[in-house]
Scaffold this motif. Structure first.
Motif, mmCIF file in Angstrom:
data_model
loop_
_atom_site.group_PDB
_atom_site.id
_atom_site.type_symbol
_atom_site.label_atom_id
_atom_site.label_comp_id
_atom_site.label_asym_id
_atom_site.label_seq_id
_atom_site.Cartn_x
_atom_site.Cartn_y
_atom_site.Cartn_z
ATOM 1 N N ALA A 8 0.877 -1.176 0.000
ATOM 2 C CA ALA A 8 0.000 0.000 0.000
ATOM 3 C C ALA A 8 0.913 1.224 0.000
ATOM 4 C CB ALA A 8 -0.902 0.009 1.230
ATOM 5 N N ILE A 10 1.399 5.091 0.320
ATOM 6 C CA ILE A 10 0.713 6.222 0.944
ATOM 7 C C ILE A 10 1.430 7.506 0.539
ATOM 8 C CG2 ILE A 10 -0.164 7.157 3.101
ATOM 9 C CD1 ILE A 10 -1.059 4.252 2.479
ATOM 10 N N THR A 12 0.976 11.342 -2.094
ATOM 11 C CA THR A 12 0.528 11.782 -3.415
ATOM 12 C C THR A 12 1.622 12.423 -4.251
ATOM 13 O OG1 THR A 12 -0.157 13.897 -2.452
ATOM 14 C CG2 THR A 12 -1.828 12.171 -2.575
ATOM 15 N N GLY A 31 -1.163 -1.001 -4.444
ATOM 16 C CA GLY A 31 -2.381 -0.211 -4.352
ATOM 17 C C GLY A 31 -2.146 1.031 -3.532
ATOM 18 N N GLY A 32 -3.229 1.767 -3.279
ATOM 19 C CA GLY A 32 -3.141 2.992 -2.502
ATOM 20 C C GLY A 32 -3.545 2.771 -1.061
ATOM 21 N N PRO A 33 -3.894 3.841 -0.350
ATOM 22 C CA PRO A 33 -4.255 3.723 1.067
ATOM 23 C C PRO A 33 -5.403 2.756 1.324
ATOM 24 C CG PRO A 33 -3.953 6.018 0.451
ATOM 25 C CD PRO A 33 -3.901 5.239 -0.822
ATOM 26 N N GLU A 34 -6.293 2.595 0.329
ATOM 27 C CA GLU A 34 -7.431 1.692 0.520
ATOM 28 C C GLU A 34 -6.999 0.237 0.663
ATOM 29 O OE1 GLU A 34 -6.340 1.527 -3.698
ATOM 30 O OE2 GLU A 34 -6.620 3.191 -2.266
ATOM 31 N N GLN A 35 -5.749 -0.060 0.314
ATOM 32 C CA GLN A 35 -5.240 -1.428 0.414
ATOM 33 C C GLN A 35 -4.477 -1.679 1.724
ATOM 34 O OE1 GLN A 35 -5.543 -4.014 -2.001
ATOM 35 N NE2 GLN A 35 -7.124 -2.589 -2.704
ATOM 36 N N THR A 36 -4.494 -0.709 2.630
ATOM 37 C CA THR A 36 -3.686 -0.826 3.845
ATOM 38 C C THR A 36 -4.010 -2.087 4.638
ATOM 39 O OG1 THR A 36 -3.454 1.577 4.010
ATOM 40 C CG2 THR A 36 -3.047 0.309 6.012
ATOM 41 N N GLU A 57 -4.144 6.445 12.170
ATOM 42 C CA GLU A 57 -5.308 5.799 11.549
ATOM 43 C C GLU A 57 -4.875 4.727 10.562
ATOM 44 O OE1 GLU A 57 -8.968 7.083 8.554
ATOM 45 O OE2 GLU A 57 -7.849 8.611 9.664
ATOM 46 N N LEU A 58 -3.871 5.016 9.758
ATOM 47 C CA LEU A 58 -3.387 4.049 8.774
ATOM 48 C C LEU A 58 -2.813 2.802 9.435
ATOM 49 C CD1 LEU A 58 -1.628 6.458 6.275
ATOM 50 C CD2 LEU A 58 -3.433 4.844 5.666
ATOM 51 N N ALA A 61 -5.088 0.317 10.985
ATOM 52 C CA ALA A 61 -5.818 -0.507 10.010
ATOM 53 C C ALA A 61 -4.959 -1.623 9.430
ATOM 54 C CB ALA A 61 -6.332 0.380 8.874
#
Length: 264
Positions: A8, A10, A12, A31-36, A57-58, A61
Motif C-alpha cells: 500500500a 501512501i 501523493t 495499491g493505494g491507502p485503501e489497500q492498507t 489511523e493508517l 488498520a
C-alpha cells in the motif's frame, strides 16, 4: 521474483507514485491507502510528516505482521507505530539510498547554478562545503564541467579524497579566510557554517545554494543583509527528478526486504 506480496503506497507526490510503479514492475501488487488492511508492506512518504499523513489511523488498520517503511522518521512517528503494534523502519537511513539520492540532488543543484549565474561554470571558482555523498556528487560533476572546485571539509580524509579527484581541499576552520576568493558557494553541511562573519567576506552579490536539511547551514538573514542571493534548495530529487527518485526508493526498499528474508 518478488511474488505477489502487496504494497500500500501512501502519499501523493510524484516520487511515491514512481516508487509504486517501480515496485509493480518488480512483481508486487501495488495499491493505494485503501489497500492498507490487505498489505504486507506499507510505503510511507519521505519525509514522514504526521501533520499531512494520518499515520495513527493508517497503522491501526494494518494487518498483523505488516511492515511499514518511511523516510526520515521522527520520534513521534516511531511512537505512533509502536502504539499501533506495527514495525516501522526508515529507508532514508540506508547508506545506498543516500549515495544514489545524491545524484539527482547534484543535477538539481547544477540546474539552480546554471539558472542563477551569468557566467559558465567552466572556468569559475566554486566553494563547496562538506564532502559527504551529496558533496562528492556535486563536486565531481562541477569539476567535470570545468569548474575550479575548492572543498572545505572538517575531516582530513575528505579533503584528501577531494584532492584525489582533482579538486582543492581546504580546512573548514579556514572558511573565513577562504571566502574572499569566491562568489559562488554550495553548502551540504547541516550546521550553520556560513555565519555572518563568513558571509561578510564573500565577494559582493555572491550566490549561495544551500542543500542541507532544515534549518540549513546558512545565516539567511545575514546573507540578505550582505546583498547575497542565498537559496535553500530542499528536496531536489523530488522536484527535479521524481521518477528517478522514486525508483531509488523502490530499489532500496527491495534490498531491505531481501535482507530481512535472508536473515530468516
Amino acid at each position: 521474483m518478488d511474488g505477489q506480496r502487496r504494497f500500500a503506497v501512501i502519499g501523493t507526490d510524484a516520487r511515491l507514485a514512481a516508487a509504486g510503479r517501480a515496485l509493480a514492475r518488480a512483481g508486487f501488487a501495488v495499491g493505494g491507502p485503501e489497500q492498507t488492511a490487505l498489505a504486507d508492506y506499507i510505503l510511507l512518504p519521505l519525509p514522514l510528516d504526521e501533520s499531512r499523513t494520518p499515520l495513527a489511523e493508517l497503522l491501526r488498520a494494518a494487518k498483523p505482521g505488516a511492515l511499514a517503511l518511511g523516510g526520515k522518521l521522527s520520534a513521534q512517528a516511531r511512537q505512533i507505530a509502536a502504539e499501533a503494534g506495527v514495525e516501522l523502519v526508515d529507508y532514508f537511513a540506508r547508506e545506498e539510498l543516500a549515495i544514489r539520492n545524491a545524484i539527482p540532488t547534484a543535477e538539481g543543484c547544477i540546474g539552480v547554478l546554471l539558472a542563477q549565474r551569468k557566467r559558465t561554470l567552466w572556468g569559475s571558482a566554486v566553494l563547496l562545503l562538506g564532502f559527504g555523498p551529496v558533496g562528492q556528487a556535486v563536486g565531481t560533476r562541477l569539476a567535470a564541467l570545468g569548474a575550479h572546485v575548492t572543498v572545505a571539509a572538517r575531516r582530513p580524509a575528505q579533503r584528501a579524497q577531494a584532492e584525489s579527484l582533482g579538486m582543492q581541499g581546504a580546512e573548514l576552520a579556514r572558511l573565513a579566510r577562504l571566502a574572499p576568493a569566491f562568489d559562488t558557494v554550495v553548502n551540504t553541511i547541516p550546521a550553520q557554517v556560513l555565519t555572518a562573519p563568513v558571509l561578510a567576506r564573500l565577494r559582493p552579490g555572491s550566490l549561495i545554494v544551500d542543500l542541507a536539511s532544515c534549518p540549513g547551514g546558512t545565516d539567511f538573514d545575514a546573507a540578505a543583509r550582505c546583498g547575497h542571493k542565498a537559496i535553500h534548495a530542499l528536496s531536489l530529487p523530488a522536484a527535479c527528478a521524481p521518477e528517478t527518485a522514486g525508483e531509488i526508493v523502490a530499489r532500496t526498499v527491495r534490498e531491505m526486504l531481501r535482507e530481512r528474508e535472508g536473515a530468516r
